[in-house]
Each structure stands twice: as structure tokens, then as C-alpha cells.
Write a protein that holds these residues in place. Structure first.
Motif, PDB file in Angstrom:
ATOM      1  N   LEU A 104    -122.461-127.069  -4.763  1.00 18.38           N
ATOM      2  CA  LEU A 104    -122.987-126.022  -4.511  1.00 18.38           C
ATOM      3  C   LEU A 104    -122.378-125.283  -3.428  1.00 18.38           C
ATOM      4  CD1 LEU A 104    -123.298-122.539  -5.485  1.00 18.38           C
ATOM      5  CD2 LEU A 104    -125.451-123.269  -5.944  1.00 18.38           C
ATOM      6  N   PHE A 105    -124.050-126.331  -2.684  1.00 14.98           N
ATOM      7  CA  PHE A 105    -123.712-126.357  -1.357  1.00 14.98           C
ATOM      8  C   PHE A 105    -122.610-126.780  -0.001  1.00 14.98           C
ATOM      9  CE2 PHE A 105    -127.863-126.334  -2.278  1.00 14.98           C
ATOM     10  CZ  PHE A 105    -128.537-125.096  -1.274  1.00 14.98           C
ATOM     11  N   SER A 115    -125.057-119.878   1.732  1.00 14.01           N
ATOM     12  CA  SER A 115    -126.081-121.237   1.768  1.00 14.01           C
ATOM     13  C   SER A 115    -127.388-120.881   1.825  1.00 14.01           C
ATOM     14  CB  SER A 115    -125.613-122.170   2.239  1.00 14.01           C
ATOM     15  OG  SER A 115    -124.071-122.192   2.830  1.00 14.01           O
ATOM     16  N   ILE A 116    -127.905-119.684   2.568  1.00 14.24           N
ATOM     17  CA  ILE A 116    -129.348-119.774   2.053  1.00 14.24           C
ATOM     18  C   ILE A 116    -129.666-119.076   1.332  1.00 14.24           C
ATOM     19  CG2 ILE A 116    -131.493-118.218   3.771  1.00 14.24           C
ATOM     20  CD1 ILE A 116    -129.986-119.077   6.140  1.00 14.24           C
ATOM     21  N   ILE A 117    -129.213-117.856   1.452  1.00 11.10           N
ATOM     22  CA  ILE A 117    -129.238-116.787  -0.184  1.00 11.10           C
ATOM     23  C   ILE A 117    -129.316-118.220  -1.258  1.00 11.10           C
ATOM     24  CG2 ILE A 117    -127.884-115.370  -2.214  1.00 11.10           C
ATOM     25  CD1 ILE A 117    -126.626-114.249   0.188  1.00 11.10           C
ATOM     26  N   ALA A 118    -128.464-118.840  -1.788  1.00 14.06           N
ATOM     27  CA  ALA A 118    -127.829-119.867  -2.364  1.00 14.06           C
ATOM     28  C   ALA A 118    -129.056-120.817  -2.593  1.00 14.06           C
ATOM     29  CB  ALA A 118    -126.820-121.191  -2.742  1.00 14.06           C
ATOM     30  N   HIS A 119    -129.670-121.317  -1.008  1.00  8.72           N
ATOM     31  CA  HIS A 119    -130.892-122.236  -1.347  1.00  8.72           C
ATOM     32  C   HIS A 119    -132.247-121.282  -1.687  1.00  8.72           C
ATOM     33  CE1 HIS A 119    -134.747-123.392   1.553  1.00  8.72           C
ATOM     34  NE2 HIS A 119    -134.468-124.931   0.900  1.00  8.72           N
ATOM     35  N   LEU A 158    -142.176-115.109  -0.870  1.00 14.02           N
ATOM     36  CA  LEU A 158    -141.715-115.373   0.992  1.00 14.02           C
ATOM     37  C   LEU A 158    -139.671-115.313   0.601  1.00 14.02           C
ATOM     38  CD1 LEU A 158    -144.523-116.357   2.994  1.00 14.02           C
ATOM     39  CD2 LEU A 158    -143.057-114.591   3.161  1.00 14.02           C
ATOM     40  N   TYR A 159    -139.551-116.660  -0.519  1.00 15.23           N
ATOM     41  CA  TYR A 159    -138.153-117.398  -0.132  1.00 15.23           C
ATOM     42  C   TYR A 159    -137.342-115.783  -1.351  1.00 15.23           C
ATOM     43  CZ  TYR A 159    -137.707-121.681   1.236  1.00 15.23           C
ATOM     44  OH  TYR A 159    -138.259-122.652   2.391  1.00 15.23           O
ATOM     45  N   LEU A 160    -137.890-114.804  -2.049  1.00 19.64           N
ATOM     46  CA  LEU A 160    -137.481-113.265  -2.707  1.00 19.64           C
ATOM     47  C   LEU A 160    -136.849-112.740  -1.587  1.00 19.64           C
ATOM     48  CD1 LEU A 160    -136.350-112.620  -5.472  1.00 19.64           C
ATOM     49  CD2 LEU A 160    -138.538-111.122  -5.926  1.00 19.64           C
ATOM     50  N   ARG A 161    -137.844-112.176  -0.321  1.00 18.65           N
ATOM     51  CA  ARG A 161    -137.731-111.688   0.577  1.00 18.65           C
ATOM     52  C   ARG A 161    -137.142-112.577   1.098  1.00 18.65           C
ATOM     53  NH1 ARG A 161    -139.056-112.012   6.083  1.00 18.65           N
ATOM     54  NH2 ARG A 161    -139.701-110.370   7.146  1.00 18.65           N
ATOM     55  N   ARG A 162    -136.671-113.553   2.030  1.00 17.44           N
ATOM     56  CA  ARG A 162    -135.314-114.598   2.890  1.00 17.44           C
ATOM     57  C   ARG A 162    -133.886-114.537   1.500  1.00 17.44           C
ATOM     58  NH1 ARG A 162    -133.999-120.210   2.860  1.00 17.44           N
ATOM     59  NH2 ARG A 162    -133.284-120.414   4.987  1.00 17.44           N
ATOM     60  N   PHE A 163    -134.372-114.246   0.697  1.00 11.43           N
ATOM     61  CA  PHE A 163    -133.267-113.575  -0.123  1.00 11.43           C
ATOM     62  C   PHE A 163    -132.155-112.568  -0.125  1.00 11.43           C
ATOM     63  CE2 PHE A 163    -131.146-112.176  -4.310  1.00 11.43           C
ATOM     64  CZ  PHE A 163    -130.351-113.128  -4.958  1.00 11.43           C
ATOM     65  N   ASP A 169    -130.068-107.414   3.920  1.00 11.87           N
ATOM     66  CA  ASP A 169    -129.750-106.196   5.422  1.00 11.87           C
ATOM     67  C   ASP A 169    -128.585-106.520   6.517  1.00 11.87           C
ATOM     68  OD1 ASP A 169    -130.726-105.835   7.811  1.00 11.87           O
ATOM     69  OD2 ASP A 169    -132.770-106.424   6.839  1.00 11.87           O
ATOM     70  N   PRO A 170    -128.389-105.838   7.030  1.00 12.13           N
ATOM     71  CA  PRO A 170    -126.324-105.784   7.858  1.00 12.13           C
ATOM     72  C   PRO A 170    -127.195-106.932   8.813  1.00 12.13           C
ATOM     73  CG  PRO A 170    -127.397-103.726   7.379  1.00 12.13           C
ATOM     74  CD  PRO A 170    -128.239-104.317   6.784  1.00 12.13           C
ATOM     75  N   ALA A 171    -128.561-106.422   9.403  1.00 13.34           N
ATOM     76  CA  ALA A 171    -128.722-107.567  10.888  1.00 13.34           C
ATOM     77  C   ALA A 171    -129.055-109.395  10.185  1.00 13.34           C
ATOM     78  CB  ALA A 171    -130.770-106.826  11.212  1.00 13.34           C
ATOM     79  N   TYR A 172    -128.988-109.836   9.166  1.00 12.95           N
ATOM     80  CA  TYR A 172    -128.949-111.151   8.261  1.00 12.95           C
ATOM     81  C   TYR A 172    -127.368-111.268   7.730  1.00 12.95           C
ATOM     82  CZ  TYR A 172    -134.140-110.912   9.635  1.00 12.95           C
ATOM     83  OH  TYR A 172    -134.964-110.377   9.770  1.00 12.95           O
ATOM     84  N   ILE A 173    -126.379-110.584   6.990  1.00 17.77           N
ATOM     85  CA  ILE A 173    -125.450-110.688   6.627  1.00 17.77           C
ATOM     86  C   ILE A 173    -125.013-111.216   8.353  1.00 17.77           C
ATOM     87  CG2 ILE A 173    -123.504-109.266   6.120  1.00 17.77           C
ATOM     88  CD1 ILE A 173    -125.511-107.411   4.780  1.00 17.77           C
ATOM     89  N   THR A 174    -124.513-110.947   8.996  1.00 20.90           N
ATOM     90  CA  THR A 174    -123.514-111.509  10.241  1.00 20.90           C
ATOM     91  C   THR A 174    -124.192-112.451  11.085  1.00 20.90           C
ATOM     92  OG1 THR A 174    -125.169-109.443  11.601  1.00 20.90           O
ATOM     93  CG2 THR A 174    -122.492-108.721  10.420  1.00 20.90           C
ATOM     94  N   ALA A 175    -125.880-113.071  10.837  1.00 20.38           N
ATOM     95  CA  ALA A 175    -126.027-113.657  11.456  1.00 20.38           C
ATOM     96  C   ALA A 175    -125.681-115.447  11.077  1.00 20.38           C
ATOM     97  CB  ALA A 175    -127.595-114.092  10.574  1.00 20.38           C
TER      98      ALA A 175
END
Length: 392
Positions: A104-105, A115-119, A158-163, A169-175
Motif C-alpha cells: 500500500l505505502f 500516504s498520510i491519509i492511509a497511515h 487526533l489521527y482522525l482529525r489528521r485524516f 482541507d485545501p491547505a493540506y491537500i497541496t502539502a
């Protein structure tokens, strides 16, 4: 706020400290298998964090696989704690999970976002499974359940928030790096430090609880048959007699002795004798109700206190124990072995007034009569009968 690399280093050091503490606890509590898996899981996580801190030189997907693998080892340890034993299939299960995660990764390595979404999704899943494992344990100390649940719930949220942030969030979609998403990543690393300390402390508390339960078991149980030992039986029986007195109910006390047990040991060996004792304990346990108290009284003697019994029910129980045991057959190098049991019992309506030791003495007199009359029989304590046996 500290930079991401510094937070990674602090998290790694925190994990190392936690691993060291759990390793010490595992040495002191060798019978708690789960604590070794918890130490291993945290050790794998610290390796993953260390690999993540050198992400400039090593593909990030490798550290993601290692860290999430550590979570699954923690989950396995919690399952072992619930089962109170080491669960089979650890290595093949971990290999399969590693291959699935690695695939997967590796596929997602070009996209930091996915990758962060999956993690994050994996961590949330493990957090939910951890909470479910603990609630399935049904620990009597409910505070432990709630604290464990709170720690994993906070970690999972907290990881659900990150997910969700990386998903919508556009600010993190392009990170394209951790530094570009420093606000959410820094918070997760800070929480990770607190989480690891809290989780490690709970692991030690659970291991200590298991040790206390083991010591309590050793103090109250016969090591061979796992029945109540004499001291524990006496304490429980005195309480039960007081309860029966308040309820106005009768009690029966049966004293049982395996016939010619010394001959069994001499002819077939002590290992066979132990096998017979264990089997007889299981035979007795199968005849009992939840409120009955059963004890290995000493050697080949067993005592059973039956609340709410009358003469007829006590006689029927004793006869059922005797007749069914007579049908048991043991295979030994010397051939088949069939054993018998002699039973003496007393049934009274004033058990508390008579006293436990008086009841045992009366049942012992009835047992003596059973032995005198050829063994493999049941006798109840009756004044007239015993006087006639004594020739009075």
C-alpha cells in the motif's frame, strides 16, 4: 513551537524510555506474555520514528510501514493480555500485515497526502480495536478501562482529525512535506509523546494487576487441582454458613476420601496418583453449582459445602459422585486402573451454630463408618447409627 525533526527526536527518546521500562517490567513479570509484545511494538515504533527523522535520505514509505507495524504488535499484545496467554500465529500474521502495508505505502509513495491519509486511517482502526479489546476483558477495575479508552480515544481522534484535514482541507491537500503541514504534524507528535508515556504506564499497571491476581490465586488455590486450598475454603465456608443462617436454610458438608490411594501411588507411581487427583477434582467440579464450595482438604481428602441442601438432596449428590467416579478408568503402564471413593456427610439446619469444624468432625465420623463398612459407599452422620457402630 519546536520544528518537526526535533519533535521526532523527542518522540523517539520518549519511546526508548518507555521500551526500557516495559522491558524491565517484562523481566519482573515473566508470566505476563503481553508485556513483551508491548515492548516489542514500542521498539518497532521507535525504529520507525528514527527512520522518519532521516526522511531526506530514506523513502518515507518505509518508515510509515515500520510505525504502523508497531501499532499492530501493540494490538496483538493487548489481545494476548485478554486471552491471558500467548496467541498462536504471531509471525505469519505480522508478515502478512507487513506485506499488505508495504504494498500500500509503496504504491502511494509519490503522494505524501494519500500516504498520510492511509497511515492515519490505520492508526484510527488500531485505536478502535484496542478499545474493543479492553472492553472485552471485562476488568473489575473499571477505572482502568475508562483511562485506557480515553488515551486511545484521544490518540484516535487526533489521527482522525489528521485524516480529515488531508482529505478535505485545501491547505493540506497541496502539502508536499511535513514542514508544509507543521501545525497538524507538530500537534500529533506532541500528543504522541504524552500518549506513549500514558500507554506505557497503563501497560505496567495491567502487568502489576496480573501479578496480583496470580499471587492471589497462589494464596487461595491448591496448585495441583486448582481447587480452593484449606485456608481459603475455611474463610469462604464461614461466610457461607453465616449467609445460610440469615436465609434460614440448611447446609450439607461432604467429606470424601479416595480409597486405597497409597496403594495407587506405590503400585503406579506418584504421577499416576496426581493424575487421579486432578481427574477427581474435575469430576467433583462438574457436579457443582455456583454457590457450592469445594476444597482439596489434604492429600486424597476433599470437602464440599452445599448450601440449601436437605438430607435427600445431599444423599443423592453424594451417591451420584460415588457411582459416576466408579466408572472412571485410567490407562497406566501396569494396565487399567479403576478407583473408588468413600463419602461421609452431615446435613443440618443450624450449620452456623454447629460451626464449620464441628461439621467437618461429624462428616469425618460418617466417613470413618464408610471406610469400616468396606469403602466405596456413602454414609451420613446419624447419632443412632454411629453409636451402634461403636458398640454402645
Amino acid at each position: 513551537m519546536l520544528d518537526i525533526t526535533t519533535l521526532m527526536a523527542v518522540l523517539a527518546l520518549t519511546t526508548v524510555t518507555s521500551v526500557f521500562g516495559l522491558l524491565v517490567a517484562s523481566v519482573l513479570n515473566r508470566q505476563v506474555v503481553a508485556i513483551r509484545y508491548w515492548a516489542l511494538g514500542l521498539g518497532i515504533i521507535v525504529c520507525g520514528v528514527a527512520l522518519q527523522s532521516v526522511r531526506a535520505y530514506l523513502p518515507l514509505w518505509i518508515s510509515a510501514v515500520v510505525i504502523t507495524q508497531g501499532y499492530f504488535v501493540l494490538l496483538w499484545g493487548t489481545r494476548c493480555y485478554r486471552l491471558n496467554r500467548s496467541s498462536r500465529g504471531f509471525v505469519p500474521t505480522m508478515v502478512i500485515i507487513t506485506l499488505l502495508q508495504g504494498t500500500l505505502f509503496f504504491i502511494l509513495q509519490e503522494s505524501l497526502r494519500f500516504s498520510i491519509i492511509a497511515h492515519s486511517a490505520i492508526v484510527v482502526l488500531v485505536a478502535v480495536l484496542m478499545i474493543l479489546e479492553l472492553w472485552r476483558m471485562r476488568l473489575p477495575q473499571r477505572a482502568l478501562v475508562w483511562v485506557w479508552s480515553a488515551i486511545w480515544c484521544m490518540h484516535g481522534l487526533l489521527y482522525l482529525r489528521r485524516f480529515l484535514l488531508y482529505l478535505f482541507d485545501p491547505a493540506y491537500i497541496t502539502a508536499s512535506s511535513f514542514e508544509a503541514a507543521e501545525k497538524v504534524e507538530a500537534l500529533n507528535y506532541l500528543e504522541g509523546i504524552v500518549f506513549l508515556y500514558g500507554f506505557s504506564l497503563l501497560c505496567v499497571i495491567l502487568a502489576t494487576r496480573s501479578l496480583q491476581e496470580e499471587l492471589k490465586l497462589q494464596a487461595t488455590r491448591d496448585p495441583l487441582t486448582n481447587l480452593l486450598n484449606r485456608r481459603a475454603f475455611e474463610e469462604a465456608a464461614l461466610r457461607q454458613l453465616a449467609i445460610s443462617r440469615r436465609a434460614g436454610e440448611g447446609v450439607a458438608l461432604l467429606l470424601m476420601d479416595l480409597d486405597k490411594f497409597k496403594v495407587i501411588n506405590d503400585a503406579h507411581g506418584h504421577s499416576t496418583g496426581d493424575e487421579v487427583l486432578i481427574a477427581f477434582a474435575g469430576h467433583l467440579s462438574a457436579q457443582l453449582r455456583a454457590q457450592d464450595l469445594l476444597c482439596r482438604f489434604g492429600g486424597e481428602e476433599f470437602v464440599l459445602l452445599v448450601p440449601g441442601a436437605d438430607q435427600a438432596s445431599a444423599e443423592a449428590l453424594a451417591e451420584r459422585i460415588r457411582s459416576l467416579w466408579r466408572k472412571e478408568c485410567f490407562q497406566t503402564p501396569q494396565g487399567e486402573l479403576v478407583t473408588t471413593v468413600s463419602i461421609g456427610y452431615v446435613c443440618v439446619n443450624d450449620g452456623a451454630e454447629q460451626g464449620l469444624y464441628r461439621l467437618i468432625d461429624l462428616a469425618d465420623q460418617a466417613l470413618y463408618e464408610a471406610k469400616q463398612q468396606g469403602r466405596n459407599c456413602v454414609r451420613s452422620w446419624q447419632v443412632e447409627r454411629l453409636l451402634s457402630v461403636a458398640g454402645v
